[in-house]
Design a protein around this motif. Structure first.
Motif, PDB file in Angstrom:
ATOM      1  N   LYS A 293      11.441  -4.020  12.755  1.00  6.73           N
ATOM      2  CA  LYS A 293      10.866  -2.696  12.527  1.00  6.73           C
ATOM      3  C   LYS A 293      11.296  -1.723  13.612  1.00  6.73           C
ATOM      4  O   LYS A 293      11.505  -0.524  13.364  1.00  6.73           O
ATOM      5  CB  LYS A 293       9.338  -2.804  12.491  1.00  6.73           C
ATOM      6  CG  LYS A 293       8.661  -1.580  11.860  1.00  6.73           C
ATOM      7  CD  LYS A 293       9.010  -1.480  10.389  1.00  6.73           C
ATOM      8  CE  LYS A 293       8.368  -0.271   9.745  1.00  6.73           C
ATOM      9  NZ  LYS A 293       8.728  -0.154   8.321  1.00  6.73           N
ATOM     10  N   TYR A 294      11.448  -2.241  14.813  1.00  9.61           N
ATOM     11  CA  TYR A 294      11.936  -1.444  15.949  1.00  9.61           C
ATOM     12  C   TYR A 294      13.289  -0.841  15.601  1.00  9.61           C
ATOM     13  O   TYR A 294      13.525   0.365  15.802  1.00  9.61           O
ATOM     14  CB  TYR A 294      12.044  -2.368  17.164  1.00  9.61           C
ATOM     15  CG  TYR A 294      12.380  -1.713  18.480  1.00  9.61           C
ATOM     16  CD1 TYR A 294      13.653  -1.222  18.757  1.00  9.61           C
ATOM     17  CD2 TYR A 294      11.413  -1.611  19.481  1.00  9.61           C
ATOM     18  CE1 TYR A 294      13.962  -0.653  19.980  1.00  9.61           C
ATOM     19  CE2 TYR A 294      11.718  -1.029  20.705  1.00  9.61           C
ATOM     20  CZ  TYR A 294      12.987  -0.561  20.952  1.00  9.61           C
ATOM     21  OH  TYR A 294      13.288   0.009  22.163  1.00  9.61           O
ATOM     22  N   ARG A 295      14.195  -1.689  15.077  1.00  6.87           N
ATOM     23  CA  ARG A 295      15.536  -1.221  14.694  1.00  6.87           C
ATOM     24  C   ARG A 295      15.462  -0.197  13.559  1.00  6.87           C
ATOM     25  O   ARG A 295      16.189   0.808  13.545  1.00  6.87           O
ATOM     26  CB  ARG A 295      16.399  -2.408  14.266  1.00  6.87           C
ATOM     27  CG  ARG A 295      16.961  -3.222  15.416  1.00  6.87           C
ATOM     28  CD  ARG A 295      17.784  -2.371  16.337  1.00  6.87           C
ATOM     29  NE  ARG A 295      18.541  -3.148  17.304  1.00  6.87           N
ATOM     30  CZ  ARG A 295      19.029  -2.656  18.415  1.00  6.87           C
ATOM     31  NH1 ARG A 295      18.808  -1.377  18.726  1.00  6.87           N
ATOM     32  NH2 ARG A 295      19.715  -3.405  19.250  1.00  6.87           N
TER      33      ARG A 295
ATOM     34  N   VAL B 212       5.900  -2.123  21.446  1.00  3.89           N
ATOM     35  CA  VAL B 212       5.462  -0.757  21.149  1.00  3.89           C
ATOM     36  C   VAL B 212       5.633   0.138  22.369  1.00  3.89           C
ATOM     37  O   VAL B 212       6.135   1.274  22.267  1.00  3.89           O
ATOM     38  CB  VAL B 212       3.994  -0.750  20.674  1.00  3.89           C
ATOM     39  CG1 VAL B 212       3.497   0.684  20.500  1.00  3.89           C
ATOM     40  CG2 VAL B 212       3.850  -1.516  19.358  1.00  3.89           C
ATOM     41  N   GLN B 213       5.249  -0.349  23.528  1.00  4.87           N
ATOM     42  CA  GLN B 213       5.347   0.449  24.749  1.00  4.87           C
ATOM     43  C   GLN B 213       6.801   0.726  25.119  1.00  4.87           C
ATOM     44  O   GLN B 213       7.148   1.824  25.564  1.00  4.87           O
ATOM     45  CB  GLN B 213       4.652  -0.277  25.910  1.00  4.87           C
ATOM     46  CG  GLN B 213       3.134  -0.304  25.801  1.00  4.87           C
ATOM     47  CD  GLN B 213       2.537   1.092  25.794  1.00  4.87           C
ATOM     48  OE1 GLN B 213       2.101   1.596  24.765  1.00  4.87           O
ATOM     49  NE2 GLN B 213       2.521   1.729  26.952  1.00  4.87           N
ATOM     50  N   THR B 214       7.651  -0.277  24.927  1.00  4.88           N
ATOM     51  CA  THR B 214       9.077  -0.103  25.223  1.00  4.88           C
ATOM     52  C   THR B 214       9.695   0.951  24.311  1.00  4.88           C
ATOM     53  O   THR B 214      10.473   1.804  24.758  1.00  4.88           O
ATOM     54  CB  THR B 214       9.828  -1.435  25.064  1.00  4.88           C
ATOM     55  OG1 THR B 214       9.279  -2.400  25.962  1.00  4.88           O
ATOM     56  CG2 THR B 214      11.315  -1.277  25.347  1.00  4.88           C
ATOM     57  N   PHE B 215       9.342   0.899  23.027  1.00  8.52           N
ATOM     58  CA  PHE B 215       9.867   1.889  22.084  1.00  8.52           C
ATOM     59  C   PHE B 215       9.416   3.284  22.474  1.00  8.52           C
ATOM     60  O   PHE B 215      10.214   4.237  22.512  1.00  8.52           O
ATOM     61  CB  PHE B 215       9.420   1.558  20.663  1.00  8.52           C
ATOM     62  CG  PHE B 215       9.999   2.476  19.629  1.00  8.52           C
ATOM     63  CD1 PHE B 215      11.203   2.186  19.015  1.00  8.52           C
ATOM     64  CD2 PHE B 215       9.341   3.664  19.276  1.00  8.52           C
ATOM     65  CE1 PHE B 215      11.750   3.035  18.065  1.00  8.52           C
ATOM     66  CE2 PHE B 215       9.876   4.504  18.338  1.00  8.52           C
ATOM     67  CZ  PHE B 215      11.084   4.210  17.714  1.00  8.52           C
ATOM     68  N   SER B 216       8.136   3.422  22.786  1.00  9.37           N
ATOM     69  CA  SER B 216       7.591   4.742  23.120  1.00  9.37           C
ATOM     70  C   SER B 216       8.232   5.296  24.386  1.00  9.37           C
ATOM     71  O   SER B 216       8.618   6.480  24.450  1.00  9.37           O
ATOM     72  CB  SER B 216       6.069   4.647  23.314  1.00  9.37           C
ATOM     73  OG  SER B 216       5.432   4.263  22.119  1.00  9.37           O
ATOM     74  N   ALA B 217       8.403   4.421  25.398  1.00 12.65           N
ATOM     75  CA  ALA B 217       8.967   4.890  26.659  1.00 12.65           C
ATOM     76  C   ALA B 217      10.451   5.234  26.547  1.00 12.65           C
ATOM     77  O   ALA B 217      10.899   6.216  27.147  1.00 12.65           O
ATOM     78  CB  ALA B 217       8.779   3.796  27.717  1.00 12.65           C
ATOM     79  N   SER B 218      11.186   4.481  25.748  1.00  9.63           N
ATOM     80  CA  SER B 218      12.630   4.696  25.659  1.00  9.63           C
ATOM     81  C   SER B 218      13.008   5.814  24.687  1.00  9.63           C
ATOM     82  O   SER B 218      14.143   6.287  24.721  1.00  9.63           O
ATOM     83  CB  SER B 218      13.333   3.410  25.263  1.00  9.63           C
ATOM     84  OG  SER B 218      12.874   2.941  23.990  1.00  9.63           O
ATOM     85  N   HIS B 219      12.071   6.227  23.834  1.00  8.22           N
ATOM     86  CA  HIS B 219      12.389   7.272  22.837  1.00  8.22           C
ATOM     87  C   HIS B 219      11.560   8.526  23.009  1.00  8.22           C
ATOM     88  O   HIS B 219      11.644   9.449  22.197  1.00  8.22           O
ATOM     89  CB  HIS B 219      12.199   6.723  21.423  1.00  8.22           C
ATOM     90  CG  HIS B 219      13.140   5.621  21.056  1.00  8.22           C
ATOM     91  ND1 HIS B 219      12.971   4.319  21.498  1.00  8.22           N
ATOM     92  CD2 HIS B 219      14.269   5.611  20.296  1.00  8.22           C
ATOM     93  CE1 HIS B 219      13.935   3.564  21.021  1.00  8.22           C
ATOM     94  NE2 HIS B 219      14.749   4.313  20.291  1.00  8.22           N
ATOM     95  N   LYS B 220      10.778   8.576  24.069  1.00 11.46           N
ATOM     96  CA  LYS B 220       9.859   9.715  24.244  1.00 11.46           C
ATOM     97  C   LYS B 220      10.583  11.051  24.394  1.00 11.46           C
ATOM     98  O   LYS B 220      10.165  12.070  23.856  1.00 11.46           O
ATOM     99  CB  LYS B 220       8.970   9.460  25.475  1.00 11.46           C
ATOM    100  CG  LYS B 220       7.673  10.257  25.471  1.00 11.46           C
ATOM    101  CD  LYS B 220       6.757   9.737  24.375  1.00 11.46           C
ATOM    102  CE  LYS B 220       5.399  10.431  24.408  1.00 11.46           C
ATOM    103  NZ  LYS B 220       4.522   9.987  23.308  1.00 11.46           N
ATOM    104  N   ASN B 221      11.688  10.999  25.087  1.00 12.44           N
ATOM    105  CA  ASN B 221      12.393  12.259  25.360  1.00 12.44           C
ATOM    106  C   ASN B 221      13.543  12.525  24.400  1.00 12.44           C
ATOM    107  O   ASN B 221      14.353  13.433  24.622  1.00 12.44           O
ATOM    108  CB  ASN B 221      12.926  12.235  26.813  1.00 12.44           C
ATOM    109  CG  ASN B 221      11.797  12.129  27.817  1.00 12.44           C
ATOM    110  OD1 ASN B 221      10.735  12.742  27.633  1.00 12.44           O
ATOM    111  ND2 ASN B 221      12.023  11.358  28.891  1.00 12.44           N
ATOM    112  N   LYS B 222      13.602  11.698  23.362  1.00 18.96           N
ATOM    113  CA  LYS B 222      14.723  11.881  22.423  1.00 18.96           C
ATOM    114  C   LYS B 222      14.316  12.792  21.257  1.00 18.96           C
ATOM    115  O   LYS B 222      13.173  12.852  20.883  1.00 18.96           O
ATOM    116  CB  LYS B 222      15.173  10.515  21.886  1.00 18.96           C
ATOM    117  CG  LYS B 222      15.813   9.645  22.982  1.00 18.96           C
ATOM    118  CD  LYS B 222      16.333   8.355  22.397  1.00 18.96           C
ATOM    119  CE  LYS B 222      16.966   7.494  23.482  1.00 18.96           C
ATOM    120  NZ  LYS B 222      17.491   6.230  22.970  1.00 18.96           N
TER     121      LYS B 222
END
Length: 278
Positions: free
Chosen positions: A143-145, A268-278
């Motif tokens: 789902k991440y992908r 979930v936290q990794t996704f949010s942190a790595s895509h927050k500024n995108k």
């Protein structure tokens, strides 16, 4: 909306059906086995004076003594056999659900891959680990992908979709781990109650002997008291084993659930942190 994976659903349905069939077969087989053990092993003439099961058991002969516990004994024995068989089955199922390696080590590896942004490495680790925990985490990584390529939702919505997918995958895996635990939990209560029933029957016989006219038959009196105590011991022993096994399995399941929750939160936290500024 996150969709529950198709493959785990099929696996859970098959596992549920197999587990139900296993329970349906195990219960009558244990009852029959207990009756046969009571008649042909515990009731073998070699355990009694003069080779006659109607006589008192030989001094110190445990089998003969237990046989004198009466008709309640094979019932309690069938409970004990059920606890043993279902415990072995749960050990196998939960062991498979844990996967091929240590669950804690697996969680640490997944977290290190996530921190490095190596989703493919995390996927490969899930393929290597296998089991329920790996299945749920792999569903979350898939789902991440999918969310990385989705342009219709913002980051918070995508993170929520990943979290929901993990929760749905968990809900599909957990029932498989908890099946047949209700049987073990039920045996905790009915083991004690059936032992108490045997105790009461034995004491009724003892008091009937005391109430008979004339001097009481000492041999008959001791037989009834022995019957009461044997049933008490068997009932308490069966319940004690059931309680221990139930707590062992619930502890193992809680550990797996915690591992899933911990790793799912990391995804979930990794996704949010790595895509927050995108």
């Amino acid at each position: 909306m996150a969709n529950a994976p198709t493959k785990p659903t099929t696996q859970v349905k098959e596992s549920s059906s197999a587990s139900g069939a296993f329970a349906t077969l195990t219960i009558p087989i244990c009852i029959v086995a207990a009756i046969l053990i009571f008649i042909f092993i515990l009731g073998h003439p070699s355990h009694f004076k003069g080779g006659d099961p109607a006589n008192d058991p030989n001094p110190g002969d445990l089998f003969g003594t237990v046989h004198k516990g009466g008709v309640i004994v094979p019932i309690i024995m069938s409970y004990l056999l059920m606890v043993i068989v279902f415990s072995i089955e749960r050990f196998i199922v939960i062991g498979k659900a844990s996967g091929t390696g240590n669950v804690d080590a697996f969680v640490r590896k997944i977290q290190s891959f996530l921190n490095a942004g190596n989703i493919e490495g995390a996927n490969a680790e899930c393929d290597k680990q296998k089991g329920s925990v790996a299945n749920v985490i792999k569903s979350g990584l898939k789902k991440y992908r999918e969310m990385e390529g989705d342009q219709t939702m913002d980051v918070d919505q995508k993170a929520l979709a990943i979290q929901k997918d993990i929760e749905e995958a968990t809900a599909l895996e957990m029932p498989m781990l908890e099946q047949n635990l209700t049987i073990i939990a039920t045996l905790v209560s009915i083991g004690t109650l059936t032992g108490l029933l045997g105790t009461v029957i034995g004491m009724i016989g003892a008091f009937a002997t005391l109430g008979a006219s004339g001097a009481p038959n000492q041999s008959e009196l001791s037989t009834h008291i022995s019957e009461a105590l044997i049933n008490t011991a068997l009932g308490i022993g069966t319940s004690a084993v059931s309680i221990v096994m139930y707590n062992v399995f619930t502890s193992k399941i809680d550990k797996l659930t915690y591992a899933i929750d911990e790793t799912g939160f990391s995804i979930v936290q990794t996704f949010s942190a790595s895509h927050k500024n995108k």
